[in-house]
Scaffold this motif. Structure first.
Motif, PDB file in Angstrom:
ATOM      1  N   ASN A 195      41.011  26.269   5.465  1.00  0.00           N
ATOM      2  CA  ASN A 195      40.617  24.856   5.393  1.00  0.00           C
ATOM      3  C   ASN A 195      41.795  23.887   5.387  1.00  0.00           C
ATOM      4  O   ASN A 195      41.595  22.675   5.475  1.00  0.00           O
ATOM      5  N   ASP A 196      43.026  24.417   5.249  1.00  0.00           N
ATOM      6  CA  ASP A 196      44.186  23.533   5.098  1.00  0.00           C
ATOM      7  C   ASP A 196      45.385  24.101   5.857  1.00  0.00           C
ATOM      8  O   ASP A 196      46.168  24.874   5.306  1.00  0.00           O
ATOM      9  N   LYS A 197      45.535  23.720   7.120  1.00  0.00           N
ATOM     10  CA  LYS A 197      46.625  24.231   7.952  1.00  0.00           C
ATOM     11  C   LYS A 197      47.988  23.671   7.548  1.00  0.00           C
ATOM     12  O   LYS A 197      49.021  24.177   7.982  1.00  0.00           O
ATOM     13  N   SER A 198      47.999  22.635   6.708  1.00  0.00           N
ATOM     14  CA  SER A 198      49.274  22.072   6.267  1.00  0.00           C
ATOM     15  C   SER A 198      50.051  23.050   5.387  1.00  0.00           C
ATOM     16  O   SER A 198      51.241  22.849   5.128  1.00  0.00           O
ATOM     17  N   LEU A 199      49.397  24.109   4.938  1.00  0.00           N
ATOM     18  CA  LEU A 199      50.053  25.103   4.081  1.00  0.00           C
ATOM     19  C   LEU A 199      50.952  26.058   4.867  1.00  0.00           C
ATOM     20  O   LEU A 199      51.698  26.827   4.270  1.00  0.00           O
ATOM     21  N   GLU A 200      50.871  26.018   6.190  1.00  0.00           N
ATOM     22  CA  GLU A 200      51.621  26.974   6.997  1.00  0.00           C
ATOM     23  C   GLU A 200      53.117  26.957   6.695  1.00  0.00           C
ATOM     24  O   GLU A 200      53.744  28.003   6.520  1.00  0.00           O
ATOM     25  N   ASP A 201      53.705  25.764   6.631  1.00  0.00           N
ATOM     26  CA  ASP A 201      55.146  25.659   6.386  1.00  0.00           C
ATOM     27  C   ASP A 201      55.508  26.199   5.001  1.00  0.00           C
ATOM     28  O   ASP A 201      56.521  26.879   4.843  1.00  0.00           O
ATOM     29  N   THR A 202      54.681  25.906   4.012  1.00  0.00           N
ATOM     30  CA  THR A 202      54.921  26.420   2.649  1.00  0.00           C
ATOM     31  C   THR A 202      54.896  27.934   2.643  1.00  0.00           C
ATOM     32  O   THR A 202      55.777  28.596   2.067  1.00  0.00           O
TER      33      THR A 202
ATOM     34  N   LEU B 197      57.974  29.978   0.995  1.00  0.00           N
ATOM     35  CA  LEU B 197      57.686  31.173   0.205  1.00  0.00           C
ATOM     36  C   LEU B 197      57.977  32.464   0.973  1.00  0.00           C
ATOM     37  O   LEU B 197      57.932  33.547   0.398  1.00  0.00           O
ATOM     38  N   HIS B 198      58.267  32.363   2.263  1.00  0.00           N
ATOM     39  CA  HIS B 198      58.724  33.480   3.095  1.00  0.00           C
ATOM     40  C   HIS B 198      57.757  34.675   3.059  1.00  0.00           C
ATOM     41  O   HIS B 198      58.135  35.795   2.719  1.00  0.00           O
ATOM     42  N   PHE B 199      56.527  34.423   3.456  1.00  0.00           N
ATOM     43  CA  PHE B 199      55.530  35.495   3.422  1.00  0.00           C
ATOM     44  C   PHE B 199      55.937  36.692   4.270  1.00  0.00           C
ATOM     45  O   PHE B 199      55.802  37.848   3.839  1.00  0.00           O
ATOM     46  N   VAL B 200      56.418  36.450   5.488  1.00  0.00           N
ATOM     47  CA  VAL B 200      56.753  37.558   6.383  1.00  0.00           C
ATOM     48  C   VAL B 200      57.835  38.438   5.769  1.00  0.00           C
ATOM     49  O   VAL B 200      57.736  39.672   5.774  1.00  0.00           O
ATOM     50  N   ARG B 201      58.857  37.822   5.215  1.00  0.00           N
ATOM     51  CA  ARG B 201      59.932  38.589   4.573  1.00  0.00           C
ATOM     52  C   ARG B 201      59.387  39.447   3.437  1.00  0.00           C
ATOM     53  O   ARG B 201      59.761  40.622   3.283  1.00  0.00           O
ATOM     54  N   GLU B 202      58.503  38.887   2.630  1.00  0.00           N
ATOM     55  CA  GLU B 202      57.929  39.613   1.497  1.00  0.00           C
ATOM     56  C   GLU B 202      57.013  40.741   1.976  1.00  0.00           C
ATOM     57  O   GLU B 202      57.017  41.835   1.398  1.00  0.00           O
ATOM     58  N   ALA B 203      56.243  40.496   3.024  1.00  0.00           N
ATOM     59  CA  ALA B 203      55.355  41.538   3.554  1.00  0.00           C
ATOM     60  C   ALA B 203      56.167  42.699   4.117  1.00  0.00           C
ATOM     61  O   ALA B 203      55.819  43.877   3.922  1.00  0.00           O
ATOM     62  N   ILE B 204      57.268  42.388   4.807  1.00  0.00           N
ATOM     63  CA  ILE B 204      58.161  43.430   5.322  1.00  0.00           C
ATOM     64  C   ILE B 204      58.687  44.289   4.179  1.00  0.00           C
ATOM     65  O   ILE B 204      58.667  45.533   4.241  1.00  0.00           O
ATOM     66  N   LYS B 205      59.159  43.624   3.143  1.00  0.00           N
ATOM     67  CA  LYS B 205      59.721  44.331   1.984  1.00  0.00           C
ATOM     68  C   LYS B 205      58.694  45.274   1.368  1.00  0.00           C
ATOM     69  O   LYS B 205      59.001  46.438   1.058  1.00  0.00           O
ATOM     70  N   GLU B 206      57.462  44.798   1.209  1.00  0.00           N
ATOM     71  CA  GLU B 206      56.421  45.613   0.586  1.00  0.00           C
ATOM     72  C   GLU B 206      56.035  46.785   1.491  1.00  0.00           C
ATOM     73  O   GLU B 206      55.901  47.920   1.013  1.00  0.00           O
TER      74      GLU B 206
ATOM     75  N   LEU C 174      52.595  29.511  12.812  1.00  0.00           N
ATOM     76  CA  LEU C 174      54.063  29.498  12.791  1.00  0.00           C
ATOM     77  C   LEU C 174      54.615  30.905  12.961  1.00  0.00           C
ATOM     78  O   LEU C 174      54.083  31.866  12.412  1.00  0.00           O
ATOM     79  N   ARG C 175      55.683  31.050  13.721  1.00  0.00           N
ATOM     80  CA  ARG C 175      56.391  32.312  13.896  1.00  0.00           C
ATOM     81  C   ARG C 175      57.885  32.046  13.722  1.00  0.00           C
ATOM     82  O   ARG C 175      58.367  30.954  13.978  1.00  0.00           O
ATOM     83  N   ASN C 176      58.631  33.069  13.278  1.00  0.00           N
ATOM     84  CA  ASN C 176      60.078  32.912  13.141  1.00  0.00           C
ATOM     85  C   ASN C 176      60.779  34.194  13.564  1.00  0.00           C
ATOM     86  O   ASN C 176      60.140  35.148  14.027  1.00  0.00           O
ATOM     87  N   GLU C 177      62.097  34.220  13.368  1.00  0.00           N
ATOM     88  CA  GLU C 177      62.896  35.347  13.851  1.00  0.00           C
ATOM     89  C   GLU C 177      62.593  36.646  13.112  1.00  0.00           C
ATOM     90  O   GLU C 177      62.984  37.729  13.549  1.00  0.00           O
ATOM     91  N   GLU C 178      61.896  36.563  11.977  1.00  0.00           N
ATOM     92  CA  GLU C 178      61.580  37.764  11.201  1.00  0.00           C
ATOM     93  C   GLU C 178      60.420  38.560  11.795  1.00  0.00           C
ATOM     94  O   GLU C 178      60.149  39.680  11.360  1.00  0.00           O
ATOM     95  N   PHE C 179      59.733  38.008  12.800  1.00  0.00           N
ATOM     96  CA  PHE C 179      58.519  38.656  13.286  1.00  0.00           C
ATOM     97  C   PHE C 179      58.785  39.973  14.013  1.00  0.00           C
ATOM     98  O   PHE C 179      57.931  40.856  14.021  1.00  0.00           O
ATOM     99  N   ILE C 180      59.950  40.122  14.649  1.00  0.00           N
ATOM    100  CA  ILE C 180      60.262  41.400  15.294  1.00  0.00           C
ATOM    101  C   ILE C 180      60.325  42.503  14.245  1.00  0.00           C
ATOM    102  O   ILE C 180      59.737  43.580  14.413  1.00  0.00           O
ATOM    103  N   ARG C 181      61.012  42.237  13.143  1.00  0.00           N
ATOM    104  CA  ARG C 181      61.092  43.234  12.076  1.00  0.00           C
ATOM    105  C   ARG C 181      59.723  43.425  11.411  1.00  0.00           C
ATOM    106  O   ARG C 181      59.392  44.518  10.965  1.00  0.00           O
TER     107      ARG C 181
END
Length: 376
Positions: free
Chosen positions: A162-169, A174-183, A228-235
């Protein structure tokens, strides 16, 4: 129920209410199991409202406990006035930073209860600062259990609906992709994948499997909801690929969610084909298709991924990187990879079948889809 005072019990379970429900049972408008759920709901809602409205001697522990029970029993069927009551108590309980076991259990239960809000719309001012602080504090101090940390992320990512403005956060603060990779990488290292007998897999491995599947619920929501996508997506793709290969000979359910996530990423508009290629996703899709025995659901997801990737290069080139030359180079690499693995045969053999299945909502059909395919 045992802790309710007599007057509280009588104020909730009134004669009028019982008579009305009895009448509904007689008229077969409601089943007995639903009666029990209805009575519990009425009791919890009344207790929450009355306790919250007290000006003095408000029992916050009781309110928190009732809010947790209500959330876990009734999922996201929450009236707006009760949502405003419940959220502050649960967030306050989840923000407890004490290190003792009792406090950690209370934090875990509060965060788990927050997932009961489902995808309902909630104003940012009611939760965002608190949930960000909980996640950031854990990233620095690692104070939460895995279940608690997953629950915090699930609650936040559910709000994306319901709130796409949260994407940047979620992605950059909060670096979700980095945290998901770590887990995912930690779980891949720590699970004993070589155990083959089901009875030997119970206990720790079964728990780890549940933990992995919960992470994938969150990951798949993120892939489908966040643009949103960033350089962490390959990993990130690489960590899913690594988990698939680790689980390949022992846990088919884990392999299934890996394949589904890859297919979801392949169909996602902002996903770069180059990320899928470099992360090894295309290799995994063909590895799955070339197995002697295939799960029907995995077949469909693999074919979805193949057709989505090949579809990026049909007609006018979809320039993902802003440079036609670079885009053509990616196209060439992808097609070379697909041709090495029998791309032409797969597309020729499966394209018409997928078209047929798509028209009939193939994911709902109860047929052995793999029986229709040639094992290349």
């Amino acid at each position: 129920m045992e802790e309710m005072r007599r007057e509280n019990f009588q104020s909730v379970f009134t004669k009028e209410l019982f008579d009305k429900i009895d009448e509904m049972i007689e008229e077969k408008k409601i089943r007995m199991e639903n009666v029990r759920m209805l009575m519990k709901r009425v009791a919890f809602e009344k207790m929450m409202i009355e306790e919250d409205q007290k000006k003095e001697e408000k029992d916050e522990k009781l309110l928190t406990d009732v809010c947790e029970c209500y959330a876990l029993m009734f999922d996201c069927m929450i009236p707006g006035n009760l949502l405003v009551i419940r959220l502050p108590y649960l967030l306050k309980a989840a923000s407890n930073k004490e290190e003792n076991e009792e406090a950690k259990e209370e934090v875990e239960m509060a965060l788990l209860a927050l997932t009961g809000f489902g995808y309902c719309e909630i104003s940012e001012e009611l939760y965002l600062n608190e949930i960000k602080e909980i996640i950031l504090y854990h990233q620095e101090h690692r104070n939460l259990t895995r279940l608690a940390y997953q629950s915090a992320w699930q609650f936040l990512i559910n709000r994306l609906d319901n709130d796409k403005s949260l994407e940047d956060t979620i992605m950059n603060e909060l670096h979700f992709v980095r945290e998901a990779i770590k887990e995912l990488e930690e779980l891949t290292r720590n699970v004993n994948w070589k155990k083959e007998k089901e009875e030997e897999r119970r206990g720790k491995e079964a728990k780890e499997e549940i933990v992995i599947l919960r992470w994938f619920d969150i990951i798949m929501d993120n892939i489908s909801q966040c643009k949103l996508r960033n350089e962490e997506f390959i990993r990130f793709i690489g960590s899913i690929v690594g988990l698939y290969r680790a689980a390949k000979d022992s846990l088919g359910r884990i392999c299934g969610v890996c394949i589904f996530s890859i297919a979801l990423a392949a169909k996602s508009e902002p996903e770069k084909v180059d990320d899928l290629l470099k992360g090894g996703a295309i290799d995994v899709v063909f590895e799955e298709l070339y197995q002697q025995t295939l799960e029907d659901e995995n077949v469909c997801n693999c074919l979805d991924a193949v057709l989505a990737i090949s579809g990026r290069f049909e007609g006018k080139m979809d320039d993902e990187n802003g440079e036609d030359e670079n885009g053509e180079e990616i196209r060439k690499k992808v097609f070379e990879k697909m041709e090495e693995e029998g791309y032409e045969d797969i597309i020729t053999s499966f394209h018409e079948t997928i078209g047929f299945l798509n028209k009939r909502l193939y994911y709902q059909l109860s047929l052995n889809i793999s029986d229709y395919f040639v094992n290349i």
